[in-house]
Scaffold this active site. Structure first.
Site, mmCIF file in Angstrom:
data_model
loop_
_atom_site.group_PDB
_atom_site.id
_atom_site.type_symbol
_atom_site.label_atom_id
_atom_site.label_comp_id
_atom_site.label_asym_id
_atom_site.label_seq_id
_atom_site.Cartn_x
_atom_site.Cartn_y
_atom_site.Cartn_z
ATOM 1 N N CYS A 60 24.998 33.582 29.485
ATOM 2 C CA CYS A 60 26.203 32.767 29.630
ATOM 3 C C CYS A 60 26.370 32.127 31.004
ATOM 4 O O CYS A 60 27.191 31.232 31.168
ATOM 5 C CB CYS A 60 27.443 33.599 29.308
ATOM 6 S SG CYS A 60 27.547 34.063 27.581
ATOM 7 N N HIS A 88 33.139 27.810 24.271
ATOM 8 C CA HIS A 88 32.129 28.389 25.156
ATOM 9 C C HIS A 88 30.723 28.053 24.647
ATOM 10 O O HIS A 88 30.066 28.888 24.018
ATOM 11 C CB HIS A 88 32.345 29.906 25.219
ATOM 12 C CG HIS A 88 31.369 30.654 26.056
ATOM 13 N ND1 HIS A 88 30.641 30.081 27.079
ATOM 14 C CD2 HIS A 88 30.984 31.974 26.025
ATOM 15 C CE1 HIS A 88 29.866 30.989 27.629
ATOM 16 N NE2 HIS A 88 30.052 32.141 27.009
ATOM 17 N N CYS A 106 31.058 36.600 32.869
ATOM 18 C CA CYS A 106 30.245 37.738 32.479
ATOM 19 C C CYS A 106 28.991 37.193 31.794
ATOM 20 O O CYS A 106 28.943 36.021 31.408
ATOM 21 C CB CYS A 106 31.012 38.684 31.562
ATOM 22 S SG CYS A 106 31.681 37.915 30.078
#
Length: 434
Positions: A86, A341, A373
């Site tokens: 991510c 996202h 994260c």
């Protein structure tokens, strides 16, 4: 120095505005924008680094190279991809900044791309049985939704805490969209939408994020059932949306930017990547942010704005509470709970959102932080028999247990005394000097 940062709109995967758009087309639009809007000659770019997560590495690298050609880059400009899950888009920015500092080249482009419509994982190779011996190795395979539940349970975060965070994310994002703030960072994309029933194609121009729900409220969210655990507190409404999108950031040496007469949108000051317990992977920003801030020679109270990726409301709320951040400084234009996202693109998206907001605020905003994260995507049901059947498609996300953060300084305030901060106490001064 960061000279420009642009992104596409972020759209819902499989049913949003980019459901029929090729990933390489998404990337091509933003690559073209960052050079066209600064009048930089594409031949001068030393490298293009693209953060991307889900597609097979060699396949996506070829698509990204194709996108560079669509955008008008000559074959002399190299390109590579990077995958730190991510944080891939932010890692791309850090890699380009480090290469410029090292003298490898003077101009580089960092980008991020994800089409979660096109790329999803339906299976993985058989897992090494050694994970049964190493608890933390096995925890790397935990569905990400369960790591959210772990964070909520371990640190005492309530369902209402999480629901309220989601409402606020949508409220702030809706206000930012209505006031036109996102127009500074979004590049309109002309593409096609195919009617799934008739097959008829329609040409459309996508210029707004389509996951924002302006009417989101606590009453509606409270009616949602837990998504990952029967007695849990994490729901679909408090989980980041699965999305499609791309972003790109142009970086160069400060002296070259001055020579070309280009505005400086921001200055890359520091970067940190850290490891955390995979069972609570969402706490990553709470560890990464202090590390990046310290590396920049600053303290947390020096930071004016924060962009913290909202993978889940639980981990987002935890990080704010753990670091004792002022909520008025965090995700002031909403976050991933509202915007979505697109894994590899999120870091690049956050850079554009942060720097454009800092520019709007002027001298009231000198330093900003981006953090997220770090997790991975796998199919839990393909790994172990007897997996919880109520996890559904959301079980495909797993937490590998890391965090990343970067510090930026507003570009037009570098070395400007008007942004110097008053020192309230200084132990180095004598009593007489005080």
């Amino acid at each position: 120095m960061t000279n420009s940062a642009y992104r596409t709109a972020i759209c819902k995967a499989k049913r949003g505005g980019f459901k029929d758009t090729h990933p390489d087309d998404l990337l091509g639009f933003v690559l073209k924008a960052v050079v066209e809007k600064t009048n930089v000659d594409p031949r001068e770019v030393g490298d293009i680094v693209v953060g991307t997560v889900l597609a097979p590495g060699s396949e996506r690298a070829i698509e990204c190279r194709m996108a560079a050609f669509y955008a008008g880059f000559p074959d002399t400009v190299p390109l590579r991809t990077v995958n730190r899950q991510c944080s891939s888009g932010l890692q791309a920015v850090a890699d380009v900044a480090a290469s410029i500092k090292a003298g490898y080249y003077e101009i580089g482009i960092a980008a991020g791309l994800e089409s979660m419509t096109v790329n999803s994982i339906s299976g993985v190779p058989k897992v090494n049985p050694r994970v049964e011996i190493f608890q933390q190795a096995r925890d790397c395979l935990l569905p990400m939704g369960l790591t959210s539940e772990n964070v909520a349970q371990r640190f005492g975060l309530t369902r209402q805490d999480q629901d309220q965070a989601a409402v606020e994310s949508h409220r702030k994002a809706a206000a930012a969209r209505a006031s036109g703030k996102f127009k500074d960072e979004i590049i309109p994309v002309t593409t096609k939408i195919v009617d799934p029933e008739t097959g008829i194609q329609k040409v459309v121009t996508i210029s707004e994020d389509d996951g924002i729900r302006p009417n989101s409220n606590l009453a509606d969210l409270s009616r949602l059932k837990p998504a990952f655990k029967k007695d849990g507190t994490t729901t679909a409404g408090t989980s980041s949306q699965v999305s499609d999108g791309a972003g790109a950031v142009l970086l160069m040496k400060r002296s070259l930017a001055a020579q070309k007469g280009l505005p400086i949108l921001g200055v890359f000051r520091s970067f940190a990547a850290v490891g955390v317990d995979p069972a609570v992977m969402g706490v990553g920003p709470a560890v990464a942010i202090p590390a990046a801030v310290q590396a920049a020679g600053l303290e947390l109270n020096d930071i004016d704005l924060f962009e913290i990726n909202e993978a889940f409301a639980s981990q987002y709320v935890y990080c704010i509470k753990k670091l004792e951040l002022d909520p008025e400084k965090v995700n002031v234009n909403g976050g991933a709970l509202a915007l979505g996202h697109p894994l590899g693109a999120t870091g690049a998206r956050c850079v554009g959102t942060l720097l454009h907001e800092m520019k709007r605020r002027g001298k009231d905003s000198r330093f900003g932080v981006i953090s997220m994260c770090i997790d991975e995507q796998i199919d839990w049901n393909s790994l172990f028999s007897g997996s919880p059947s109520d996890l559904g498609s959301a079980a495909m996300f797993a937490g590998s247990g890391m965090g990343a953060a970067a510090v930026f300084e507003r570009g037009d305030c570098v070395d400007a005394l008007c942004n110097a901060r008053k020192v309230e106490s200084n132990d180095l001064l004598s009593k007489d000097a005080r």
